[in-house]
Write a protein that holds these residues in place. Structure first.
Motif: not given
Ligand SMILES: [Zn+2]
Ligand SMILES: [Zn+2]
Length: 169
Positions: A69, A72, A128, A132, A144
């Motif tokens: 991602c 993240c 993702c 996010c 998250n």
């Protein structure tokens, strides 16, 4: 590298060739990260239409990419539905617009074509999930899992220098 020998289609003007082709794909590098097509081959529908002045090539296939991602760095999955179209004039002359770069010596370069078509369909960032929260810019923790803020650091060195100057005056 998957190629398709155009001589095997044996097309005459007005005829169409339609077939499924398994195309091998290579990984993508995007924003310093690597994205893998899963599986590494896609089953594509190839259609070739020969007209009197040129040939139209159409390619359609679904593809799934796996990679980190953008925010993240956890696993992200991207599903794309690809549709691409190319044209090659029978006598293109000097014009690049009338020829496709994917036909070389009567070979249709399916892997190159599919790869470029995917690249054109890629979003700016692969995430993702759409919302996010990414990583904390201060401590690097996954926001998250643990949404938090840090107290602002108020001791700006420029203010400190000014304060010092004021004291000396
Ligand atoms: Zn993420
Ligand atoms: Zn933090």
């Amino acid at each position: 590298m998957t190629t398709f020998d155009l001589r095997q289609a044996k097309l005459r003007p007005g005829e169409e060739y339609r077939d499924e082709q398994e195309i091998a794909l290579s990984p993508y590098d995007l924003g310093g990260q690597r994205y893998l097509p899963v599986p590494e081959t896609v089953l594509a529908e190839l259609a070739i239409n020969r007209g009197t002045s040129g040939t139209t090539f159409e390619l359609a296939f679904p593809v799934r990419l796996h990679g980190p991602c953008y925010r993240c760095l956890k696993d992200a999955v991207l599903d794309l539905s690809i549709r691409a179209r190319e044209y090659q004039a029978t006598s293109p002359g000097e014009s690049d617009e009338l020829r496709t770069p994917y036909v070389v010596d009567n070979q249709l370069q399916l892997s190159n074509w599919a790869r470029d078509a995917i690249a054109l369909a890629l979003p700016q960032q692969i995430l993702c999930r759409e919302d996010c929260a990414g990583l904390c810019p201060v401590c690097g923790e996954d926001l998250n899992e643990n949404a938090h803020e840090h107290e602002e650091d108020r001791s700006d060195p420029r203010w400190a220098a000014l304060e010092e100057l004021r004291e000396r005056l």
